[in-house]
Design an enzyme around this catalytic site. Structure first.
Site, PDB file in Angstrom:
ATOM      1  N   ASP A   1     -26.760 -25.645   6.088  1.00 40.59           N
ATOM      2  CA  ASP A   1     -25.848 -24.968   7.010  1.00 40.59           C
ATOM      3  C   ASP A   1     -24.878 -24.090   6.237  1.00 40.59           C
ATOM      4  O   ASP A   1     -23.945 -24.585   5.602  1.00 40.59           O
ATOM      5  CB  ASP A   1     -25.091 -26.008   7.850  1.00 40.59           C
ATOM      6  CG  ASP A   1     -25.959 -26.546   8.979  1.00 40.59           C
ATOM      7  OD1 ASP A   1     -26.522 -25.729   9.726  1.00 40.59           O
ATOM      8  OD2 ASP A   1     -26.083 -27.781   9.099  1.00 40.59           O
TER       9      ASP A   1
ATOM     10  N   MET B   1     -24.907 -19.105   9.453  1.00 41.40           N
ATOM     11  CA  MET B   1     -23.804 -18.910  10.406  1.00 41.40           C
ATOM     12  C   MET B   1     -22.796 -17.968   9.764  1.00 41.40           C
ATOM     13  O   MET B   1     -21.683 -18.352   9.386  1.00 41.40           O
ATOM     14  CB  MET B   1     -23.162 -20.262  10.745  1.00 41.40           C
ATOM     15  CG  MET B   1     -24.034 -21.087  11.671  1.00 41.40           C
ATOM     16  SD  MET B   1     -23.463 -22.793  11.774  1.00 41.40           S
ATOM     17  CE  MET B   1     -24.403 -23.510  10.432  1.00 41.40           C
TER      18      MET B   1
ATOM     19  N   MET C   1     -21.983 -21.437   6.250  1.00 38.27           N
ATOM     20  CA  MET C   1     -20.893 -20.973   7.116  1.00 38.27           C
ATOM     21  C   MET C   1     -19.944 -20.118   6.286  1.00 38.27           C
ATOM     22  O   MET C   1     -19.630 -20.460   5.141  1.00 38.27           O
ATOM     23  CB  MET C   1     -20.127 -22.179   7.679  1.00 38.27           C
ATOM     24  CG  MET C   1     -21.020 -23.164   8.409  1.00 38.27           C
ATOM     25  SD  MET C   1     -20.052 -24.488   9.164  1.00 38.27           S
ATOM     26  CE  MET C   1     -21.372 -25.619   9.637  1.00 38.27           C
TER      27      MET C   1
ATOM     28  N   HIS D   1     -32.297 -29.041   5.758  1.00 39.56           N
ATOM     29  CA  HIS D   1     -31.561 -28.009   6.488  1.00 39.56           C
ATOM     30  C   HIS D   1     -30.258 -27.698   5.742  1.00 39.56           C
ATOM     31  O   HIS D   1     -29.520 -28.614   5.367  1.00 39.56           O
ATOM     32  CB  HIS D   1     -31.281 -28.527   7.900  1.00 39.56           C
ATOM     33  CG  HIS D   1     -30.696 -27.520   8.831  1.00 39.56           C
ATOM     34  ND1 HIS D   1     -31.462 -26.595   9.509  1.00 39.56           N
ATOM     35  CD2 HIS D   1     -29.423 -27.296   9.220  1.00 39.56           C
ATOM     36  CE1 HIS D   1     -30.679 -25.851  10.293  1.00 39.56           C
ATOM     37  NE2 HIS D   1     -29.432 -26.253  10.128  1.00 39.56           N
TER      38      HIS D   1
ATOM     39  N   GLY E   1     -20.100 -25.119  13.495  1.00 41.03           N
ATOM     40  CA  GLY E   1     -18.927 -25.140  12.623  1.00 41.03           C
ATOM     41  C   GLY E   1     -18.706 -26.466  11.928  1.00 41.03           C
ATOM     42  O   GLY E   1     -18.300 -26.494  10.788  1.00 41.03           O
TER      43      GLY E   1
ATOM     44  N   SER F   1     -29.578 -32.305   7.555  1.00 35.31           N
ATOM     45  CA  SER F   1     -28.665 -31.239   7.140  1.00 35.31           C
ATOM     46  C   SER F   1     -27.745 -31.771   6.064  1.00 35.31           C
ATOM     47  O   SER F   1     -26.998 -32.732   6.294  1.00 35.31           O
ATOM     48  CB  SER F   1     -27.824 -30.764   8.324  1.00 35.31           C
ATOM     49  OG  SER F   1     -26.720 -30.016   7.835  1.00 35.31           O
TER      50      SER F   1
ATOM     51  N   MET G   1     -28.597 -24.183  19.312  1.00 34.28           N
ATOM     52  CA  MET G   1     -27.381 -24.910  18.951  1.00 34.28           C
ATOM     53  C   MET G   1     -27.003 -25.801  20.130  1.00 34.28           C
ATOM     54  O   MET G   1     -26.750 -25.306  21.223  1.00 34.28           O
ATOM     55  CB  MET G   1     -26.224 -23.950  18.665  1.00 34.28           C
ATOM     56  CG  MET G   1     -26.340 -23.145  17.378  1.00 34.28           C
ATOM     57  SD  MET G   1     -26.558 -24.126  15.884  1.00 34.28           S
ATOM     58  CE  MET G   1     -25.143 -25.223  15.942  1.00 34.28           C
TER      59      MET G   1
ATOM     60  N   ASP H   1     -30.048 -28.313  16.853  1.00 34.95           N
ATOM     61  CA  ASP H   1     -29.073 -28.532  15.783  1.00 34.95           C
ATOM     62  C   ASP H   1     -27.724 -28.865  16.397  1.00 34.95           C
ATOM     63  O   ASP H   1     -27.179 -28.075  17.163  1.00 34.95           O
ATOM     64  CB  ASP H   1     -28.990 -27.234  14.962  1.00 34.95           C
ATOM     65  CG  ASP H   1     -28.142 -27.364  13.709  1.00 34.95           C
ATOM     66  OD1 ASP H   1     -27.591 -28.444  13.452  1.00 34.95           O
ATOM     67  OD2 ASP H   1     -28.039 -26.357  12.982  1.00 34.95           O
ATOM     68  N   GLY H   2     -27.193 -30.043  16.068  1.00 30.69           N
ATOM     69  CA  GLY H   2     -25.862 -30.438  16.521  1.00 30.69           C
ATOM     70  C   GLY H   2     -25.908 -31.692  17.364  1.00 30.69           C
ATOM     71  O   GLY H   2     -26.530 -31.722  18.414  1.00 30.69           O
ATOM     72  N   GLY H   3     -25.282 -32.742  16.879  1.00 31.61           N
ATOM     73  CA  GLY H   3     -25.184 -33.977  17.653  1.00 31.61           C
ATOM     74  C   GLY H   3     -26.498 -34.727  17.817  1.00 31.61           C
ATOM     75  O   GLY H   3     -26.631 -35.546  18.729  1.00 31.61           O
TER      76      GLY H   3
ATOM     77  N   HIS I   1     -29.871 -22.006   7.593  1.00 34.64           N
ATOM     78  CA  HIS I   1     -29.262 -21.576   8.852  1.00 34.64           C
ATOM     79  C   HIS I   1     -27.999 -20.784   8.513  1.00 34.64           C
ATOM     80  O   HIS I   1     -27.027 -21.351   8.031  1.00 34.64           O
ATOM     81  CB  HIS I   1     -28.973 -22.846   9.671  1.00 34.64           C
ATOM     82  CG  HIS I   1     -28.222 -22.624  10.930  1.00 34.64           C
ATOM     83  ND1 HIS I   1     -27.665 -23.671  11.636  1.00 34.64           N
ATOM     84  CD2 HIS I   1     -27.925 -21.501  11.635  1.00 34.64           C
ATOM     85  CE1 HIS I   1     -27.071 -23.196  12.720  1.00 34.64           C
ATOM     86  NE2 HIS I   1     -27.202 -21.889  12.738  1.00 34.64           N
TER      87      HIS I   1
HETATM   88 ZN    ZN Z   1     -27.724 -25.811  11.209  1.00 36.65          ZN
END
Ligand code: ZN
Length: 222
Positions: free
Chosen positions: A37, A70, A39, A35, A144, A10, A139, A177-179, A68
């Site tokens: 992101d 958001m 937002m 990826h 965020g 990402s 997620m 997605d995330g961490g 993605h």
């Molecule tokens: Zn994402």
């Protein structure tokens, strides 16, 4: 699971003064997708990038661009992102009152149709549309920001979605997605995920991007 898995760095954690170089480095190191992101400062508090950045990415790589969204009311932006070169457009179920028509619109634009859900949203929210989708994104943190720790309850959610996809014979990607890091990837892979977004673990890896990607492939060989 014998099917190969996807690594999707990402660019949220990229150095934007060197975005082209860093994407090239990801590609050379064996990344599968890039990826992006997006937002909007409403659906999530952070504000990031729009079609202009996707268009810039498209000029520097042939890899699929995994976008993605958001954002509130993503329908109004689908065409702009498709024109900018997005390969996949993933919308949040929380933002789409007419999810099936949104997914049809994405496919009509020539993109793969993805749906994602926040950690607090149950898998039943997307069950009716599962046959229409090309990609489910789970997620594993609240969306965020980069550098968050994975929420452990999301692992069973991945497993539940893997069973639901298998039950309908779907070959949709199951992305997380995330961490995502060398510590969390093995367990999520075991739960059935086959596409992994990684931001911090790739772009902020102390020995560099290629070493970060190598480390992820080392813990779970493809
Ligand atoms: Zn994402």
């Amino acid at each position: 699971m014998s099917q190969k898995y996807i690594l999707a760095p990402s660019i949220l954690s990229a150095d934007f003064t060197r975005l082209g170089e860093q994407i090239a480095e990801c590609e050379a190191a064996g990344a599968d997708w890039i990826h992006v992101d997006v937002m909007d400062g409403h659906f999530v508090p952070n504000l990031t990038m729009g079609p202009f950045i996707v268009e810039a990415c498209r000029r520097v790589t042939k890899l699929p661009l995994d976008v993605h969204l958001m954002v509130e009311s993503p329908e109004r932006l689908l065409e702009a992102f498709a024109k900018a070169g997005a390969s996949h457009l993933t919308v949040h179920v929380e933002t789409c009152p007419n999810l099936d028509s949104t997914l049809q619109k994405i496919r009509a634009l020539g993109c793969a149709a993805g749906v994602t859900l926040n950690p607090g949203t149950p898998v039943t929210a997307i069950e009716p549309v599962l046959p229409m989708i090309d990609l489910v994104l789970v997620m594993t943190v609240n969306p965020g920001y980069s550098k968050q720790t994975i929420l452990p309850e999301t692992i069973s959610k991945v497993a539940a979605l893997r069973r639901m996809l298998a039950a309908i014979g779907s070959s949709a990607w199951l992305e997380v997605d995330g961490g995502i890091s060398a510590q969390t990837l093995p367990e999520l892979r075991k739960a059935g995920a086959n596409a992994f977004v990684a931001a911090h673990a790739v772009f902020d890896y102390p020995q560099g991007i290629a070493a970060g990607i190598r480390e992820l492939r080392r813990v779970v060989p493809n």
